[in-house]
Design an enzyme around this catalytic site. Structure first.
Site: not given
Length: 340
Positions: A89, A167, A241, A278, A281
Site C-alpha cells: 500500500y 475496521n 474510539t 495504525g 490498532d
C-alpha cells in the site's frame, strides 16, 4: 497471561517523504504494516507473548516482512510461505485541510489465497488466552473469510477470548457483504472494537446527532450504538474510539467502553498528528494488553487511549512505545517535556 494470537495480512508500506504527493515523489520510505500485525507489535512492546499468523510469499519481500516483525519481538513461527506476492500500500500523508490518501496494490497477495485447513489452529492456540482479528481480513475474499471463521470457532471452542476490530474498508467490500460475513463471525466474538463509522457501515447502527466530517461527536448516540451491538451479538464488551477530525494535523481523541453494566468514557486528548495510520490498532493492542493484565475497565480504557494517542506521534504502522511511557501519559503527564 497466555499468548495472544492475531491473524491477518502484513503489507509492504511505501510512503511519500514528508508531505509530498504521490505524483511528485521520486522516492518512497519503506516499512511494513497491517491491522493485526500492528496489534501484535504493540503487545510485544509491552512484554506480552504476541503471535502473528499470516501467509507471505517465499521470496525476499516476504522474508523482509517476517524479519520486520521479529525485530520487535513478535512470534512468527506460524507464518506460512507460498503464494504469489506481498501486498503493497502506498501512503500519501496529508497536511492541514488536505487528507491523507492510501492506494492499495494487494491483488493476488499470498494471504488472499489461503484455504480452510491450511493452518493448524488447535496447535496455534495451544497455551493462548486471546485471539484477535479485524474486519479487513475476511474482506479479502470468501476463502479468507472461511479461514477466519474457522479460526474464531476453534478459538471459542478452546476457551480463548475473541476480539474483533470491525475496521470496515469500502475498497474491499460493500456494506451488504460485510454485514452478511461479519454477522456470522459475531457468533464467536466476545469483544468488539469499532470507530465512529464502523457500526453504521457494517451493521447499520448509526449514532444519532453525529457528523464525523465536521468533527461533531454525540456521546449519547455512541452509547446507544454500544448498547445495541452488545445486546444484538451477546458480547462481553464494546469499545468505540471517538475521533474528532478538525484537520489532517489536529484531532480530538477519546473512547467509550461498555460492559453491559456501566459506560466508561476516557480522557480526551488533543493530538497534533505525525502519522495516524495504525492509531486504531494501537488502541486495540493497548486494550487487549490491559484487560489480559487484569486492569479494571476504566483503567484499561485509559491505557488503550493513551497508547493510541502516543502512536499518532510515531511514523510507520507500528506503535513503538513502552508500557511505562503509556502509564506516564495516562497518569496525566502530557507536557511533552524533554526526558533527561
Amino acid at each position: 497471561m497466555g499468548k495472544v494470537v492475531t491473524f491477518g495480512e502484513i503489507m509492504l508500506r511505501l510512503s511519500t517523504p514528508g508531505y509530498q504527493r504521490i505524483v511528485q515523489a521520486e522516492s518512497f520510505d519503506v516499512t511494513y504494516g497491517g491491522g493485526e500485525a500492528n496489534v501484535a507489535c504493540s503487545l510485544a512492546n509491552y512484554g506480552a507473548e504476541a503471535v502473528f499468523v499470516t501467509k507471505v510469499p517465499a521470496n525476499p519481500l516476504g522474508q523482509a516482512a517476517v524479519n520486520h516483525l521479529r525485530r520487535y519481538g513478535v512470534d512468527t513461527a506460524y507464518i506460512l510461505q507460498g503464494g504469489e506476492r506481498l501486498g503493497i500500500y502506498f501512503l500519501e500523508t496529508g497536511a492541514s485541510q488536505r487528507p491523507s490518501k492510501v492506494v492499495y496494490d494487494r491483488k493476488y497477495a499470498s494471504i488472499a489465497g489461503v484455504q480452510p485447513g491450511e493452518f493448524d489452529w488447535a496447535g496455534i492456540f495451544s497455551s493462548a488466552s486471546w485471539f484477535h482479528f479485524t474486519g479487513i481480513t475476511p474482506a479479502l475474499g470468501e476463502n479468507v473469510a472461511a479461514v477466519t471463521l474457522e479460526a474464531a470457532r476453534t478459538a471459542k471452542e478452546m476457551g480463548l477470548t475473541v476480539s474483533c476490530d470491525l475496521n470496515y474498508r469500502k475498497n474491499l467490500w460493500a456494506p451488504e457483504k460485510a454485514r452478511e460475513t461479519m454477522t456470522q463471525l459475531m457468533d464467536y466474538v466476545d469483544i468488539v472494537i469499532g470507530n465512529e463509522e464502523d457500526a453504521e457501515k457494517v451493521f447499520g447502527i448509526k449514532a444519532a446527532a453525529s457528523d464525523v466530517t465536521k468533527g461533531e461527536i454525540n456521546e449519547e448516540g455512541y452509547r446507544q450504538v454500544a448498547r445495541e451491538l452488545l445486546t444484538r451479538f451477546n458480547l462481553q464488551k464494546v469499545a468505540i474510539t471517538l475521533r474528532e477530525s478538525f484537520s489532517a494535523f489536529d484531532n480530538g481523541w477519546s473512547a467509550l467502553l461498555y460492559d453491559g453494566r456501566e459506560f466508561y468514557r476516557s480522557r480526551r486528548y488533543q493530538i497534533h498528528i505525525v502519522d495516524r495510520v495504525g492509531g486504531g490498532d494501537a488502541f486495540a493492542g493497548g486494550l487487549i494488553y490491559a484487560l489480559t493484565e487484569g486492569f479494571g475497565p476504566a483503567e484499561a480504557l485509559e491505557f488503550a487511549v493513551a497508547a493510541s494517542c502516543l502512536k499518532h506521534t510515531i511514523p510507520g504502522d507500528f506503535n513503538h512505545v513502552t508500557k511505562d511511557e503509556v502509564m506516564t501519559l495516562m497518569r496525566g503527564d502530557a507536557s511533552g517535556r524533554v526526558q533527561r
